[in-house]
Motif scaffolding. Structure first.
Motif, mmCIF file in Angstrom:
data_model
loop_
_atom_site.group_PDB
_atom_site.id
_atom_site.type_symbol
_atom_site.label_atom_id
_atom_site.label_comp_id
_atom_site.label_asym_id
_atom_site.label_seq_id
_atom_site.Cartn_x
_atom_site.Cartn_y
_atom_site.Cartn_z
ATOM 1 N N ALA A 40 59.442 80.648 35.418
ATOM 2 C CA ALA A 40 60.809 80.612 35.968
ATOM 3 C C ALA A 40 61.743 79.771 35.097
ATOM 4 N N ARG A 41 61.225 79.160 34.019
ATOM 5 C CA ARG A 41 62.049 78.233 33.267
ATOM 6 C C ARG A 41 63.142 78.936 32.467
ATOM 7 N N GLY A 42 62.856 80.169 32.007
ATOM 8 C CA GLY A 42 63.870 80.854 31.202
ATOM 9 C C GLY A 42 64.155 80.111 29.919
ATOM 10 N N GLU A 43 63.088 79.659 29.233
ATOM 11 C CA GLU A 43 63.266 78.976 27.948
ATOM 12 C C GLU A 43 62.356 79.635 26.905
ATOM 13 N N LEU A 44 61.125 79.150 26.766
ATOM 14 C CA LEU A 44 60.183 79.722 25.789
ATOM 15 C C LEU A 44 59.025 80.413 26.519
ATOM 16 N N THR A 45 58.306 81.284 25.802
ATOM 17 C CA THR A 45 57.129 81.924 26.380
ATOM 18 C C THR A 45 55.955 80.965 26.381
ATOM 19 N N SER A 46 55.801 80.266 25.252
ATOM 20 C CA SER A 46 54.639 79.390 25.104
ATOM 21 C C SER A 46 54.923 78.392 23.996
ATOM 22 N N THR A 47 53.997 77.422 23.851
ATOM 23 C CA THR A 47 54.182 76.384 22.821
ATOM 24 C C THR A 47 52.835 76.101 22.163
ATOM 25 N N PHE A 48 52.899 75.778 20.874
ATOM 26 C CA PHE A 48 51.698 75.305 20.184
ATOM 27 C C PHE A 48 51.423 73.878 20.629
ATOM 28 N N GLN A 49 50.126 73.595 20.934
ATOM 29 C CA GLN A 49 49.739 72.198 21.038
ATOM 30 C C GLN A 49 48.707 71.949 19.942
ATOM 31 N N PHE A 50 48.740 70.772 19.328
ATOM 32 C CA PHE A 50 47.903 70.522 18.152
ATOM 33 C C PHE A 50 46.959 69.332 18.351
ATOM 34 N N GLU A 51 46.769 68.937 19.600
ATOM 35 C CA GLU A 51 45.982 67.721 19.869
ATOM 36 C C GLU A 51 44.592 67.784 19.224
ATOM 37 N N HIS A 52 43.920 68.924 19.315
ATOM 38 C CA HIS A 52 42.565 69.039 18.754
ATOM 39 C C HIS A 52 42.603 69.046 17.230
ATOM 40 N N ILE A 53 43.754 69.481 16.679
ATOM 41 C CA ILE A 53 43.866 69.543 15.223
ATOM 42 C C ILE A 53 44.031 68.135 14.644
ATOM 43 N N LEU A 54 44.469 67.201 15.480
ATOM 44 C CA LEU A 54 44.645 65.815 15.022
ATOM 45 C C LEU A 54 43.304 65.058 14.989
ATOM 46 N N LEU A 55 42.251 65.663 15.552
ATOM 47 C CA LEU A 55 40.942 64.987 15.514
ATOM 48 C C LEU A 55 40.485 64.800 14.066
ATOM 49 N N GLY A 56 39.717 63.747 13.817
ATOM 50 C CA GLY A 56 39.206 63.531 12.458
ATOM 51 C C GLY A 56 40.210 62.853 11.553
ATOM 52 N N ARG A 57 41.313 62.382 12.148
ATOM 53 C CA ARG A 57 42.318 61.670 11.370
ATOM 54 C C ARG A 57 42.586 60.330 12.082
ATOM 55 N N ILE A 58 42.471 59.234 11.360
ATOM 56 C CA ILE A 58 42.687 57.921 11.989
ATOM 57 C C ILE A 58 44.147 57.825 12.447
ATOM 58 N N GLY A 59 44.340 57.720 13.754
ATOM 59 C CA GLY A 59 45.697 57.638 14.297
ATOM 60 C C GLY A 59 46.513 58.878 14.014
ATOM 61 N N GLY A 60 45.820 59.989 13.729
ATOM 62 C CA GLY A 60 46.542 61.233 13.464
ATOM 63 C C GLY A 60 47.101 61.305 12.062
ATOM 64 N N ASP A 61 46.811 60.288 11.233
ATOM 65 C CA ASP A 61 47.346 60.254 9.865
ATOM 66 C C ASP A 61 46.564 61.218 8.974
ATOM 67 N N LYS A 62 47.237 62.184 8.410
ATOM 68 C CA LYS A 62 46.558 63.269 7.698
ATOM 69 C C LYS A 62 45.906 62.815 6.401
ATOM 70 N N TRP A 63 46.182 61.619 5.943
ATOM 71 C CA TRP A 63 45.535 61.123 4.710
ATOM 72 C C TRP A 63 44.383 60.186 5.027
ATOM 73 N N MET A 64 44.080 59.983 6.340
ATOM 74 C CA MET A 64 43.081 58.977 6.734
ATOM 75 C C MET A 64 41.938 59.649 7.505
#
Ligand code: TEU
Ligand code: CA
Length: 530
Positions: free
Chosen positions: A255-279
């Motif tokens: 009923a929101r009439g905005e977007l159909t869906s959204t990407f969530q990336f929480e699992h993709i941030l695993l394996g990175r210290i504090g989510g930092d892509k170089w760590m």
């Protein structure tokens, strides 16, 4: 809403690296056209094209200089219309990338805006006076430096969340919103089926420097939906880093009439210290399935989770989460079987269907990505890392790991181009479309079987999700529909384990081992009809 949304199997193409047909080393629309039979056989029913608009390429196309044309290196608007109709004839819809948080500084709007403070386009962007002779705030841009760039000619700063060649649009300005509504209608009237919406949660920025989920975000999106997206029944998937299930529902509920869906990336941030892509740090594999389950439950009644584990901003999932050295086939197929057995909109990134590992970058001059070059400078500036250590960290997190060309054949440059590719190709034995098309036990053939089931099996198209167990590397979840149940059983580890008691004998409808054992084997995945 048309049901096609939930049954969408969306394949993301990074046009520059897909298929080059004129020998200039850059992928093009004719290349995509030539691969429609391959995509139809894979079983996808929608494509998301990363930007192929005119762009100076500072951020590889996410810096758009003209929203209503095709970049000449990719082809022409007529060629795009041909691609649209040829894809539609094969039951494949096309989504474009909607990049409207910012334009290129070479867009005519910005070229006008920077001419003078009273130019009619000035307020298309966000300008501020210096504060005590300095930038208005000390917020950092995603690609290095301040988010404020000094413009000498008019004596003001302009805002840019990304590179200084990507000035942010001022969504407070109704003229900007109208320009974007008109542009969206231009593409939807042509037959485009929807959009992936780039950093869409940044459109509304609050004065206190908050640059995500600003108060007026919902009203901006509601206007786009009311005046353009809704009337066309467009599919829209927002790129929304860091959102919660509650925020996702506020953006995508029926009923929101905005977007159909959204990407969530929480699992993709695993394996990175504090989510930092170089760590890097070891991946908490139990968390991987727990996070996916959290989103399944969070959006179960009023939205569609988006099932994703790779894109043009991420290294390859096999290298991030799998076991490319010892179990390349098993771990790639287990990750796929775990992810795409779930409810939601399946999004597959080009090459993921081959179970590709990361390409190897030996030296800095093999990279092309602005974020990676900035990463090098930031790591070097710490004074803590040797050149070798810096290269290892960039190899772990660089966006270029997902941007090398698709290896179509075992021939020169993997059959991507007859010329010199814009970025190195990586062609490893067994990891080409040519070889995997001929091998019934390849990742590609597993994906074909899996996607066919995802469309034909009622439990997989309409079933409710329930997590039964997820411990010590063994996961079991179910999809239940009208009294039938499919069990998705996964072993996210390189060791054997007992078959969980909750798994029935049933009928195996998908598996990545050749037979069925009494135990679960390393990286085994089974879809079992109970
Ligand atoms: O990405 C948004 C974004 O924040 C990512 O760049 C993210 O910070 C990082 O890359 C994840 O590791 C979108 C596009 O996907 C990206 O390619 C663009 O560079 C960016 O917006 C600007 O348009
Ligand atoms: Ca080309």
């Amino acid at each position: 809403m048309e049901r096609w949304h939930e049954q969408t199997i969306l394949y993301q193409i990074y046009p520059k690296s897909y298929c080059d047909t004129n020998g200039d080393g850059i992928g093009d629309l004719k290349g995509i056209l030539s691969k429609l039979p391959y995509l139809q056989e894979l079983g996808v029913n929608a494509l998301w094209l990363s930007p192929c608009y005119p762009s100076p390429g500072d951020d590889n196309g996410y810096d758009i200089a003209d929203y209503r044309d095709i970049g000449p290196e990719y082809g022409t608007l007529d060629e795009f219309k041909t691609l649209l109709s040829e894809a539609k004839a094969r039951g494949i819809r096309i989504l474009l990338d909607l990049v409207v948080n910012h334009t290129s500084d070479e867009h005519r709007w910005f070229q006008e805006a920077r001419k003078s403070r009273d130019n009619p386009y000035r307020d298309y962007y966000i300008w501020r006076d210096p504060v005590d002779g300095h930038a208005p705030s000390d917020l950092k841009a995603a690609f290095g430096g301040s988010i404020w760039e000094w413009d000498e000619a008019t004596g003001q700063y302009y805002l840019h969340l990304f590179s200084k060649k990507q000035p942010d649009l001022n969504w407070e300005n109704p003229k900007v919103r109208q320009e974007i509504v008109d542009m969206i209608n231009f593409w939807l009237d042509m037959g485009v089926a929807g959009f992936r919406c780039d950093v869409i949660n940044s459109l509304a920025k609050d004065e206190d420097g908050n640059v995500v989920f600003g108060d007026r975000l919902h009203s901006y999106l509601h206007q786009l939906h009311t005046e353009a997206l809704g009337p066309h029944g467009a599919l829209t998937i927002g790129e929304t880093w860091g959102l919660s299930p509650e925020q996702a529902l506020a953006l995508t509920g029926e009923a929101r009439g905005e977007l159909t869906s959204t990407f969530q990336f929480e699992h993709i941030l695993l394996g990175r210290i504090g989510g930092d892509k170089w760590m890097p740090e070891p991946v908490d594999r139990t968390a991987f399935l727990d996070i996916l389950a959290k989103w399944e439950y969070g959006l179960a009644n009023d939205s569609y989770p988006v099932l994703v584990m790779e894109n043009h901003d991420q290294p390859r999932a096999l290298s991030r989460f799998g076991d490319p050295e010892n179990y390349p086939y098993e771990s790639a197929t287990m990750l796929g079987g775990m992810l795409y057995g779930m409810r939601g909109i399946a999004v597959i990134y080009q090459g993921q269907e081959l179970g590709l590992p990361n390409p190897v970058f030996e030296t800095m001059d093999e990279y092309r990505d602005i974020e990676t070059f900035n990463g090098y400078e930031e790591l070097k500036a710490t004074g803590q890392y040797s050149e070798e250590e810096i290269l290892a960290r960039l190899q772990f997190g660089s966006r270029d790991c997902g941007r090398t060309p698709i290896p179509w054949t075992t021939g020169k440059e993997g059959g991507f181009t007859t010329g010199t590719p814009w970025i190195k190709t990586q062609v490893d034995p067994g990891f080409t479309v040519e070889e995997q098309s001929a091998d019934p036990d390849s990742v590609l053939q597993f994906y074909r079987r899996m996607l066919a089931l995802r469309k034909s099996e009622p439990c997989m198209t309409d079933g409710a999700f329930a997590l039964l167990m997820n411990e010590d590397g063994t996961g079991v979840y179910t999809r239940t529909f009208e009294g039938e149940t499919v069990y998705v059983v996964t072993r996210f580890a390189d060791t054997e384990a007992a078959m969980p008691a909750c798994v029935p004998q049933g009928e195996v409808i998908l598996q990545n081992y050749k037979d069925r054992a009494e135990v679960l084997r390393p990286y085994e995945v089974l879809w079992i009809k109970g």
